[in-house]
Motif scaffolding. Structure first.
Motif, PDB file in Angstrom:
ATOM      1  N   ILE A   2       0.363  -0.765  -0.545  1.00 58.96           N
ATOM      2  CA  ILE A   2      -0.185  -0.185  -0.107  1.00 58.96           C
ATOM      3  C   ILE A   2       0.616   0.799   0.010  1.00 58.96           C
ATOM      4  CG2 ILE A   2      -1.357   1.576   1.435  1.00 58.96           C
ATOM      5  CD1 ILE A   2      -3.021  -1.412   1.958  1.00 58.96           C
ATOM      6  N   ASP A   3       1.658   1.017   0.463  1.00 60.18           N
ATOM      7  CA  ASP A   3       2.502   2.440   0.871  1.00 60.18           C
ATOM      8  C   ASP A   3       3.384   2.426  -0.537  1.00 60.18           C
ATOM      9  OD1 ASP A   3       1.714   2.921   3.619  1.00 60.18           O
ATOM     10  OD2 ASP A   3       4.283   1.845   4.144  1.00 60.18           O
ATOM     11  N   THR A  38      -0.873  -9.905  -5.807  1.00 65.06           N
ATOM     12  CA  THR A  38      -1.232  -9.863  -5.299  1.00 65.06           C
ATOM     13  C   THR A  38      -0.095 -10.085  -3.689  1.00 65.06           C
ATOM     14  OG1 THR A  38      -2.972 -11.416  -5.509  1.00 65.06           O
ATOM     15  CG2 THR A  38      -2.804 -11.600  -2.962  1.00 65.06           C
ATOM     16  N   TRP A  39      -0.275  -9.062  -2.656  1.00 59.22           N
ATOM     17  CA  TRP A  39       0.250  -8.761  -1.988  1.00 59.22           C
ATOM     18  C   TRP A  39      -0.428  -8.908  -0.164  1.00 59.22           C
ATOM     19  CZ3 TRP A  39       6.164  -7.181  -2.906  1.00 59.22           C
ATOM     20  CH2 TRP A  39       5.967  -6.982  -4.323  1.00 59.22           C
ATOM     21  N   GLY A  40      -0.054  -9.004   0.855  1.00 58.03           N
ATOM     22  CA  GLY A  40      -0.142  -9.500   2.130  1.00 58.03           C
ATOM     23  C   GLY A  40      -1.715  -9.389   1.502  1.00 58.03           C
ATOM     24  N   GLY A  41      -2.519 -10.361   1.428  1.00 57.76           N
ATOM     25  CA  GLY A  41      -3.627 -10.856   1.164  1.00 57.76           C
ATOM     26  C   GLY A  41      -4.529  -9.642   0.281  1.00 57.76           C
ATOM     27  N   LEU A  42      -4.201  -9.197  -0.253  1.00 56.79           N
ATOM     28  CA  LEU A  42      -4.947  -7.779  -1.393  1.00 56.79           C
ATOM     29  C   LEU A  42      -4.204  -7.518  -2.183  1.00 56.79           C
ATOM     30  CD1 LEU A  42      -4.540  -4.573   1.212  1.00 56.79           C
ATOM     31  CD2 LEU A  42      -6.234  -6.336   0.780  1.00 56.79           C
ATOM     32  N   THR A  43      -5.398  -7.742  -3.728  1.00 55.38           N
ATOM     33  CA  THR A  43      -4.826  -7.948  -5.228  1.00 55.38           C
ATOM     34  C   THR A  43      -4.858  -6.602  -5.689  1.00 55.38           C
ATOM     35  OG1 THR A  43      -7.465  -7.014  -6.077  1.00 55.38           O
ATOM     36  CG2 THR A  43      -6.871 -10.094  -5.619  1.00 55.38           C
ATOM     37  N   ALA A  44      -4.154  -6.365  -6.396  1.00 55.57           N
ATOM     38  CA  ALA A  44      -4.108  -4.759  -7.182  1.00 55.57           C
ATOM     39  C   ALA A  44      -5.376  -3.650  -7.891  1.00 55.57           C
ATOM     40  CB  ALA A  44      -3.941  -4.511  -8.440  1.00 55.57           C
ATOM     41  N   THR A  45      -6.338  -4.350  -7.649  1.00 55.62           N
ATOM     42  CA  THR A  45      -7.784  -3.697  -7.373  1.00 55.62           C
ATOM     43  C   THR A  45      -8.305  -3.675  -5.597  1.00 55.62           C
ATOM     44  OG1 THR A  45      -8.650  -5.128  -9.186  1.00 55.62           O
ATOM     45  CG2 THR A  45     -10.021  -3.992  -7.862  1.00 55.62           C
ATOM     46  N   ASP A  46      -7.614  -4.633  -4.964  1.00 56.95           N
ATOM     47  CA  ASP A  46      -8.435  -4.383  -3.673  1.00 56.95           C
ATOM     48  C   ASP A  46      -7.602  -3.134  -3.359  1.00 56.95           C
ATOM     49  OD1 ASP A  46     -10.004  -6.734  -3.101  1.00 56.95           O
ATOM     50  OD2 ASP A  46      -8.014  -7.178  -2.605  1.00 56.95           O
ATOM     51  N   ARG A  47      -6.263  -2.527  -3.729  1.00 56.94           N
ATOM     52  CA  ARG A  47      -5.544  -1.314  -2.733  1.00 56.94           C
ATOM     53  C   ARG A  47      -5.912  -0.564  -3.962  1.00 56.94           C
ATOM     54  NH1 ARG A  47      -1.596  -5.263  -3.513  1.00 56.94           N
ATOM     55  NH2 ARG A  47      -0.955  -5.240  -5.449  1.00 56.94           N
ATOM     56  N   LEU A  48      -6.445  -0.807  -5.058  1.00 54.80           N
ATOM     57  CA  LEU A  48      -6.885   0.434  -5.741  1.00 54.80           C
ATOM     58  C   LEU A  48      -8.036   1.443  -5.125  1.00 54.80           C
ATOM     59  CD1 LEU A  48      -6.860   2.430  -8.133  1.00 54.80           C
ATOM     60  CD2 LEU A  48      -8.276   0.998  -9.401  1.00 54.80           C
ATOM     61  N   ARG A  49      -9.143   0.222  -4.644  1.00 54.83           N
ATOM     62  CA  ARG A  49     -10.121   0.639  -3.998  1.00 54.83           C
ATOM     63  C   ARG A  49      -9.735   1.515  -2.608  1.00 54.83           C
ATOM     64  NH1 ARG A  49     -12.305  -4.950  -4.895  1.00 54.83           N
ATOM     65  NH2 ARG A  49     -14.075  -4.795  -6.278  1.00 54.83           N
ATOM     66  N   LEU A  50      -8.995   0.788  -1.724  1.00 54.25           N
ATOM     67  CA  LEU A  50      -8.319   1.507  -0.720  1.00 54.25           C
ATOM     68  C   LEU A  50      -7.366   2.717  -0.760  1.00 54.25           C
ATOM     69  CD1 LEU A  50      -6.299  -1.307   1.000  1.00 54.25           C
ATOM     70  CD2 LEU A  50      -8.475  -0.656   1.751  1.00 54.25           C
ATOM     71  N   ARG A  51      -6.885   3.057  -1.897  1.00 53.97           N
ATOM     72  CA  ARG A  51      -6.698   4.489  -2.418  1.00 53.97           C
ATOM     73  C   ARG A  51      -7.625   5.369  -2.717  1.00 53.97           C
ATOM     74  NH1 ARG A  51      -2.454   1.362  -4.725  1.00 53.97           N
ATOM     75  NH2 ARG A  51      -2.772   2.037  -7.007  1.00 53.97           N
ATOM     76  N   ARG A  52      -8.540   5.586  -3.145  1.00 51.13           N
ATOM     77  CA  ARG A  52      -9.721   5.572  -3.794  1.00 51.13           C
ATOM     78  C   ARG A  52     -10.364   6.615  -2.436  1.00 51.13           C
ATOM     79  NH1 ARG A  52     -11.974   2.679  -9.086  1.00 51.13           N
ATOM     80  NH2 ARG A  52     -10.592   3.611 -10.694  1.00 51.13           N
ATOM     81  N   GLY A  53     -10.476   5.717  -1.010  1.00 46.10           N
ATOM     82  CA  GLY A  53     -10.677   6.100   0.045  1.00 46.10           C
ATOM     83  C   GLY A  53     -12.784   6.193  -0.125  1.00 46.10           C
ATOM     84  N   ASN A  54     -13.133   5.337  -1.084  1.00 46.41           N
ATOM     85  CA  ASN A  54     -14.568   5.105  -0.698  1.00 46.41           C
ATOM     86  C   ASN A  54     -15.530   4.586   0.162  1.00 46.41           C
ATOM     87  OD1 ASN A  54     -14.700   6.497  -3.083  1.00 46.41           O
ATOM     88  ND2 ASN A  54     -14.007   4.906  -4.741  1.00 46.41           N
ATOM     89  N   GLY A  55     -14.942   4.025   1.502  1.00 46.48           N
ATOM     90  CA  GLY A  55     -15.420   3.361   2.029  1.00 46.48           C
ATOM     91  C   GLY A  55     -14.516   2.041   2.373  1.00 46.48           C
ATOM     92  N   TRP A  56     -13.802   1.678   1.232  1.00 41.87           N
ATOM     93  CA  TRP A  56     -12.978   0.347   1.519  1.00 41.87           C
ATOM     94  C   TRP A  56     -12.852   0.550   2.331  1.00 41.87           C
ATOM     95  CZ3 TRP A  56     -14.438  -4.120  -1.683  1.00 41.87           C
ATOM     96  CH2 TRP A  56     -15.397  -3.859  -2.470  1.00 41.87           C
ATOM     97  N   TRP A  57     -11.951  -0.905   3.390  1.00 40.88           N
ATOM     98  CA  TRP A  57     -11.049  -1.136   4.668  1.00 40.88           C
ATOM     99  C   TRP A  57     -10.408  -2.651   4.668  1.00 40.88           C
ATOM    100  CZ3 TRP A  57     -12.500  -3.347   9.737  1.00 40.88           C
ATOM    101  CH2 TRP A  57     -14.294  -3.920   9.042  1.00 40.88           C
ATOM    102  N   VAL A  58      -9.397  -2.830   5.188  1.00 40.17           N
ATOM    103  CA  VAL A  58      -8.902  -3.893   5.967  1.00 40.17           C
ATOM    104  C   VAL A  58      -9.186  -3.627   7.515  1.00 40.17           C
ATOM    105  CG1 VAL A  58      -7.541  -5.139   6.292  1.00 40.17           C
ATOM    106  CG2 VAL A  58      -7.441  -3.511   3.802  1.00 40.17           C
TER     107      VAL A  58
END
Length: 204
Positions: free
Chosen positions: A66-67, A74-94
């Motif tokens: 993420i950093d 896939t890094w740490g259980g997150l795919t590229a799409t997962d990390r993109l969702r987190l960066r967009r800040g639309n409420g997705w969380w870990v």
């Protein structure tokens, strides 16, 4: 900001060069099976996630990707799409287990909370609101009928925890009046037992 994960992976020969020291020194599963973690095939991504969640380096790996804004693999259980969702800040969380979670308040989120048995007041309230809106929509349809109400409308009022309106009460009363009288409870069971025993008694 990158809007979509990269369409093409880095050169395959560079895979090991991209791994941070804590992964190579920790002998993580991804260093032995890099193709699986580099794949964008959904089944491969799920398999990689499963392996990640057995790895003690999961959270460190996840944080690093993420950093670094890593846009592939896939890094740490997150795919590229997962990390993109987190960066967009639309409420997705870990969550604390390192699992990507839907934004709270959505229908998908309440399903995840129930699956992982971690109740959420926000999601429960949102789910209750969705259910009430659906039932109000049903009432609107039933109230638009020529009779102004129906048995379904009556039952929906009850599910909403409120007294039924006049037309719905009237529809329920009409429906009840046309039903044949049926014995209830013990009387019905006794009648059924007698009916079943009758032919046996005659045969004996």
């Amino acid at each position: 900001m990158t809007n979509t994960p990269s369409a093409n992976p880095p050169e395959r020969t560079a895979m090991n060069q991209l791994l941070p020291d804590f992964l190579t020194l920790g002998r993580a599963s991804c260093t032995a099976t890099p193709d699986l973690f580099w794949s964008r095939i959904p089944d491969d991504e799920q398999a990689a996630k499963s392996l990640c969640h057995t790895c003690p380096l999961l959270l460190d790996c996840q944080t690093w990707a993420i950093d670094q804004r890593e846009d592939w693999g896939t890094w740490g259980g997150l795919t590229a799409t997962d990390r993109l969702r987190l960066r967009r800040g639309n409420g997705w969380w870990v969550d604390l287990e390192g699992r990507i979670r839907h934004p709270c308040g959505t229908a998908q989120a309440i399903g995840q909370h129930r699956k992982f048995t971690d109740p959420c007041d926000v999601c429960e309230a949102a789910e209750a609101q969705r259910i009430e809106e659906q039932r109000r929509a049903v009432l609107a349809v039933e109230h638009a009928l020529a009779a102004g109400g129906s048995v379904r409308g009556y039952d929906t009022h009850r599910r909403l925890g409120e007294e039924a309106c006049g037309p719905c009460k009237a529809a329920k009363a009409r429906a009840s009046a046309t039903k044949p009288d049926r014995p209830k409870g013990r009387a019905r069971r006794a009648a059924q037992a007698a009916a079943a025993a009758g032919p046996l008694a005659l045969a004996s």
